[in-house]
Design an enzyme around this catalytic site. Sequence first.
Site, PDB file in Angstrom:
ATOM      1  CG  HIS A 269      41.866  69.054  31.670  1.00 42.15           C
ATOM      2  ND1 HIS A 269      41.155  70.280  31.843  1.00 42.15           N
ATOM      3  CD2 HIS A 269      41.088  68.193  32.200  1.00 42.15           C
ATOM      4  CE1 HIS A 269      40.072  70.168  31.811  1.00 42.15           C
ATOM      5  NE2 HIS A 269      39.643  69.010  32.445  1.00 42.15           N
ATOM      6  CD  GLU A 270      41.182  64.146  32.384  1.00 42.57           C
ATOM      7  OE1 GLU A 270      40.931  64.254  33.515  1.00 42.57           O
ATOM      8  OE2 GLU A 270      40.359  64.929  31.613  1.00 42.57           O
ATOM      9  CG  HIS A 273      39.926  66.880  36.972  1.00 34.36           C
ATOM     10  ND1 HIS A 273      39.271  67.651  37.435  1.00 34.36           N
ATOM     11  CD2 HIS A 273      39.820  67.004  35.421  1.00 34.36           C
ATOM     12  CE1 HIS A 273      38.285  68.106  36.514  1.00 34.36           C
ATOM     13  NE2 HIS A 273      38.712  68.102  35.216  1.00 34.36           N
ATOM     14  CD  GLU A 299      36.584  71.096  33.647  1.00 29.21           C
ATOM     15  OE1 GLU A 299      36.538  70.015  34.188  1.00 29.21           O
ATOM     16  OE2 GLU A 299      36.945  71.080  32.320  1.00 29.21           O
TER      17      GLU A 299
HETATM   18 ZN    ZN Z   1      37.860  68.475  33.460  1.00 31.13          ZN
END
Ligand code: ZN
Length: 508
Positions: A269-270, A273, A299
Site C-alpha cells: 500500500h505505502e 503512494h 489513495e
Molecule cells: Zn493510503
Amino acid sequence: MPLPNQEPQLIKLKHRLSEINDIESVVSLLHWDQATYMPAGGATARGRQIATLKQIAHQKFTDPALGQLLEDLHPFEASLSYDSLAASLIRVTRRDYQRAIRVPAEFMARLSQHQAASYSAWSKARPENDFAKVQPYLEKTLDLSLELASFFNNSQHIADPLIEQNDYGMSVAMIKPIFQQLRQQLIPLIKAIADSPPINNSCLHQFFAEQEQLSFIKGVIFRLGYDFNRGRQDKTLHPFATKFSIGDVRMTTRVYEHHLDQALFSSIHEMGHALYEQGLAPEFEATPLARGTSFSVHESQSRLWENLIGRSRGFWEWFYPQLQGTFIRQLGQTSAEQFYRAINTVQPSLIRTDADEVTYNLHAMIRFDLELAMLEGTLAVGDLRDAWNERYQKDLGLIPSNDTNGVLQDVHWFVGLIGGMFHGYTLGNLMSAQFYEALIDSDPEIPVQIERGNFRHLHHWLRSEIYQHGRKYTSDELLERVTGQGLSLEPFMNYIRNKYGYLYNIKL
Ligand code: ZN
C-alpha cells in the site's frame, strides 16, 4: 519540456516556490525522523521546530508579492495551452494561493494549537476508553471546522470547502448519491458472504520472524518497481510514505510476527503512494505540481497495488513459491490457492484499518455520514457515540463493546478536522477499480505479465497515464482523460462481484 526562460516573472515565481518547497520538505524530513529514529526526549523541541518552519512557509506563500506575481502572469498564462507545464504551474499555484489567503494566520495558529492539545487528550483517552474526556476537544474541533469552512462562503454545502482542501473539485452533492448506491449494494452482498462457509485463514497467523518478513517484502517492492536508489524503508508505529524530493521518497512499515498479511500489504500500500511520487515528472521538482493529484487519487494508487494487484491470484502465481521458500516450515503444506483465499477473507469487523476490501467502504462511509451530520448540526458531539454504534449495528451487524474500538478508534477527528478526509478512502477504492479497468482495456496482456513476475508495462502505464502528471489535472480531469468518464461505481462493483463470487462460490 523545460519552462520557457524568456518569462522573467515566471522565473521569479519558480524561485519563490522552490524556497517554500524546501522549507516544507525539511518539515517532512523532521516528521519522518520523529516517526522513525528520534529519541522520545526530542518531542517538545521537534514540535516547536516544525511549527516554526510551517509558519515561515505559510508567511512566504501568502505574501502579497506572490499574489502580485500571479496577477502579472495572467496574460502569459492565457497565451499557453491549458496543460502546458507553465500554465499548469501558474493555475495550480493561483488556486492554492487564493485558498490560503482566505484563512487568517491567527486562525491557523489557533487551529494547530487546538489540534496538538486534542491529539494529546485522545492519546490518553483512547486506551482508557474514555470518550467523555475528549468530548469537549471534539466539540471545539467541530466549531473550528465550521469556522474554517465559513471562510469559503461560495460553497453549496458546509463540508465542501473541507473536502476541497484534499480533493479539489469534489463536493457533497457529487459524493453522496454514489455512496448511497454503494452502501445499498454492499450491505446485502456482505450478508450473502457472511451466510456462506467461512474461509480458513489460519495459515497467516503462525509465527513469521520479523527479519524474514522484512527481507521478503523488500524483494517484492523492488520487483514491483520501487527505486531504492531514490528511497528506503524503515520501521515505525503507523506506516506512511513521504517525499523530500522526487529523488528521495521513503516509506515505513511495522511488523506483526503473528499476522503475515499486515506488514506485507501495508508495505505494498505505502509503496503505491511512493511509486506515485517517484514517478512525477522531474521538471515539476520543487513546485506545487510535484505531488499526487488529490487525496483520493493518491489513495487509488496505493489501493490499486495493494488490492487489485497484490491480492490477485496472478500476483501470487509468481510470488507464492518465493514466500513458501522463505517460510517453508509454516507454509510448506499450504497451496497458492489456499493462500490466495486466506488473504481475501471477508469478515465484518469493528476496525477500519483491518477491514477487508469488501467491508472497508462501509467503515469509511459511516464516518463520512456522521461527519456530515455533525457539520450540518443534526448530530451533537455528545450523541456521536450512540450514532456510531447504531450505524455499526445497522451496516456491519456489530456493536463495539467499548469506545476504544468504536468512536475513538481513528486519529483523524482528534488531530485534524471534522470533514474532508474519510470520503477519500472510499473514492480511492472506486477510482482504483476504474483505473485498473482502463489499464486492462489498453493492454490486455498485463495480467499474464503479472503472473510471470513482469511489472514493467503495468508500472510504465501508471507512470505515463497518472504519476507523471502530478497535480496538473484535477481528479475529475484525470479520470476523464484516463478512463473516458467521470467517477463511476460500476468497475468497483464488477470487480467485487466477480472476485468474491468466485471465492465464496455464490452468485453476487
Ligand atoms: Zn493510503
